[in-house]
Motif scaffolding. Structure first.
Motif, PDB file in Angstrom:
ATOM      1  N   GLN A  38       0.830  -1.205   0.000  1.00 19.66           N
ATOM      2  CA  GLN A  38       0.000   0.000   0.000  1.00 19.66           C
ATOM      3  C   GLN A  38       0.871   1.265   0.000  1.00 19.66           C
ATOM      4  OE1 GLN A  38      -2.100  -1.244   3.556  1.00 19.66           O
ATOM      5  NE2 GLN A  38      -4.062  -1.147   2.458  1.00 19.66           N
ATOM      6  N   VAL A  39       1.937   1.217   0.786  1.00 18.88           N
ATOM      7  CA  VAL A  39       2.854   2.358   0.837  1.00 18.88           C
ATOM      8  C   VAL A  39       3.490   2.568  -0.539  1.00 18.88           C
ATOM      9  CG1 VAL A  39       4.994   3.250   1.856  1.00 18.88           C
ATOM     10  CG2 VAL A  39       3.285   2.130   3.317  1.00 18.88           C
ATOM     11  N   ALA A  40       3.933   1.491  -1.159  1.00 18.88           N
ATOM     12  CA  ALA A  40       4.549   1.583  -2.488  1.00 18.88           C
ATOM     13  C   ALA A  40       3.565   2.162  -3.496  1.00 18.88           C
ATOM     14  CB  ALA A  40       5.036   0.209  -2.932  1.00 18.88           C
ATOM     15  N   GLN A  41       2.334   1.683  -3.452  1.00 19.80           N
ATOM     16  CA  GLN A  41       1.320   2.191  -4.371  1.00 19.80           C
ATOM     17  C   GLN A  41       1.091   3.682  -4.160  1.00 19.80           C
ATOM     18  OE1 GLN A  41      -2.542   0.361  -3.949  1.00 19.80           O
ATOM     19  NE2 GLN A  41      -3.234   1.140  -5.921  1.00 19.80           N
ATOM     20  N   ALA A  61       3.188   5.814  -3.024  1.00 21.21           N
ATOM     21  CA  ALA A  61       4.381   6.542  -3.461  1.00 21.21           C
ATOM     22  C   ALA A  61       4.651   6.384  -4.957  1.00 21.21           C
ATOM     23  CB  ALA A  61       5.596   6.071  -2.663  1.00 21.21           C
ATOM     24  N   ASN A  62       3.804   5.620  -5.632  1.00 21.91           N
ATOM     25  CA  ASN A  62       3.953   5.348  -7.065  1.00 21.91           C
ATOM     26  C   ASN A  62       5.286   4.710  -7.401  1.00 21.91           C
ATOM     27  OD1 ASN A  62       1.393   6.361  -7.932  1.00 21.91           O
ATOM     28  ND2 ASN A  62       2.195   8.434  -7.613  1.00 21.91           N
ATOM     29  N   ILE A  63       5.658   3.716  -6.588  1.00 22.33           N
ATOM     30  CA  ILE A  63       6.883   2.960  -6.829  1.00 22.33           C
ATOM     31  C   ILE A  63       6.572   1.482  -6.624  1.00 22.33           C
ATOM     32  CG2 ILE A  63       8.439   4.831  -6.143  1.00 22.33           C
ATOM     33  CD1 ILE A  63       8.714   3.397  -3.419  1.00 22.33           C
ATOM     34  N   SER A  64       7.540   0.627  -6.890  1.00 22.54           N
ATOM     35  CA  SER A  64       7.344  -0.802  -6.665  1.00 22.54           C
ATOM     36  C   SER A  64       7.617  -1.141  -5.200  1.00 22.54           C
ATOM     37  CB  SER A  64       8.280  -1.610  -7.568  1.00 22.54           C
ATOM     38  OG  SER A  64       9.623  -1.406  -7.165  1.00 22.54           O
ATOM     39  N   GLN A  65       6.988  -2.209  -4.745  1.00 23.42           N
ATOM     40  CA  GLN A  65       7.208  -2.632  -3.360  1.00 23.42           C
ATOM     41  C   GLN A  65       8.682  -2.957  -3.085  1.00 23.42           C
ATOM     42  OE1 GLN A  65       4.963  -6.051  -2.123  1.00 23.42           O
ATOM     43  NE2 GLN A  65       5.227  -5.585   0.044  1.00 23.42           N
ATOM     44  N   PRO A  66       9.396  -3.636  -3.994  1.00 21.13           N
ATOM     45  CA  PRO A  66      10.816  -3.873  -3.725  1.00 21.13           C
ATOM     46  C   PRO A  66      11.621  -2.599  -3.518  1.00 21.13           C
ATOM     47  CG  PRO A  66      10.060  -5.319  -5.472  1.00 21.13           C
ATOM     48  CD  PRO A  66       8.939  -4.351  -5.195  1.00 21.13           C
ATOM     49  N   TYR A  67      11.181  -1.498  -4.154  1.00 18.39           N
ATOM     50  CA  TYR A  67      11.896  -0.234  -3.982  1.00 18.39           C
ATOM     51  C   TYR A  67      11.730   0.301  -2.556  1.00 18.39           C
ATOM     52  CZ  TYR A  67      14.278   3.932  -5.679  1.00 18.39           C
ATOM     53  OH  TYR A  67      15.186   4.938  -5.882  1.00 18.39           O
ATOM     54  N   VAL A  68      10.587   0.033  -1.931  1.00 16.16           N
ATOM     55  CA  VAL A  68      10.399   0.397  -0.523  1.00 16.16           C
ATOM     56  C   VAL A  68      11.439  -0.330   0.316  1.00 16.16           C
ATOM     57  CG1 VAL A  68       8.854   0.243   1.484  1.00 16.16           C
ATOM     58  CG2 VAL A  68       7.932   0.891  -0.760  1.00 16.16           C
ATOM     59  N   PHE A  69      11.625  -1.621   0.016  1.00 16.41           N
ATOM     60  CA  PHE A  69      12.564  -2.430   0.793  1.00 16.41           C
ATOM     61  C   PHE A  69      14.021  -2.049   0.549  1.00 16.41           C
ATOM     62  CE2 PHE A  69       8.844  -5.319   0.946  1.00 16.41           C
ATOM     63  CZ  PHE A  69       8.705  -5.320   2.331  1.00 16.41           C
ATOM     64  N   LYS A  70      14.282  -1.340  -0.530  1.00 14.39           N
ATOM     65  CA  LYS A  70      15.630  -0.838  -0.763  1.00 14.39           C
ATOM     66  C   LYS A  70      16.028   0.127   0.353  1.00 14.39           C
ATOM     67  CE  LYS A  70      18.352   1.994  -3.901  1.00 14.39           C
ATOM     68  NZ  LYS A  70      18.418   2.783  -5.103  1.00 14.39           N
ATOM     69  N   PHE A  71      15.063   0.894   0.848  1.00 19.28           N
ATOM     70  CA  PHE A  71      15.318   1.889   1.886  1.00 19.28           C
ATOM     71  C   PHE A  71      14.965   1.394   3.285  1.00 19.28           C
ATOM     72  CE2 PHE A  71      14.649   4.357  -1.980  1.00 19.28           C
ATOM     73  CZ  PHE A  71      15.774   5.165  -1.965  1.00 19.28           C
ATOM     74  N   PHE A  72      13.932   0.555   3.387  1.00 18.57           N
ATOM     75  CA  PHE A  72      13.438   0.079   4.682  1.00 18.57           C
ATOM     76  C   PHE A  72      13.226  -1.427   4.593  1.00 18.57           C
ATOM     77  CE2 PHE A  72      11.994   4.430   4.046  1.00 18.57           C
ATOM     78  CZ  PHE A  72      12.482   5.045   5.191  1.00 18.57           C
TER      79      PHE A  72
END
Length: 173
Positions: free
Chosen positions: A35-38, A40-51
């Motif tokens: 939901q956070v990725a959506q 932020a208009n990014i992919s979920q793996p990109y969220v995990f790149k930072f967190f």
């Protein structure tokens, strides 16, 4: 700063902003990194790149919200005459509540989360605000500075409840 580092810093801030919105809207436990990725208009793996975990994402969001309060209060303390200090701090907190409603809701939720890292983040935020306000009140010669600080913090918490429950009558001076 190199362009890629600048972009990364911006992306991380965008993810934190999206997390604040999602956590405030659906709650930390129901929220997902998808939901956070959506948002932020990014992919979920990109969220995990930072967190690498949702808990670290919440900690990043809490850090951002506490930083806003602390920086705002510092500015008020530096720029306000002693006789107007308490009233100006109260007004500044009301401004923060109005402009950054989701951050206040996030902090309120975090007060009930039992994970030690989250509890420590909340303790650190409250401690820093308390110490800053107490020192400012003491320096300004506020009578009964400890008691006034406690009342200031208590009023802030009551204002949070008032905002969360849409009960402005709890905020009357």
């Amino acid at each position: 700063m190199a362009k890629s580092n600048f972009t990364s810093v911006n992306r991380k801030a965008e993810i934190v902003s999206a997390a604040i919105e999602v956590f405030a809207e659906v709650g930390y436990y129901r929220a997902t990194t998808a939901q956070v990725a959506q948002r932020a208009n990014i992919s979920q793996p990109y969220v995990f790149k930072f967190f690498s975990t949702k808990e670290l994402l919440l900690l990043g969001a809490l850090e951002a919200s506490w930083s806003r309060v602390i920086q705002s209060f510092r500015q008020v303390i530096e720029q306000t005459s002693p006789d107007l200090l308490e009233a100006t701090l109260i007004q500044e907190y009301e401004n923060i509540q109005a402009m950054h409603h989701n951050e206040i809701l996030l902090q309120m939720q975090a007060q009930t989360i039992q994970e030690e890292a989250i509890r420590q983040s909340m303790r650190n935020g409250f401690k820093e605000v308390r110490e800053m306000v107490l020192a400012a009140f003491q320096e300004a010669g506020v009578d009964k500075a400890e008691e006034r600080t406690m009342l200031f913090l208590a009023r802030g918490l009551l204002c949070n409840v008032a905002v969360a429950l849409s009960m402005p009558e709890l905020m009357k001076r």
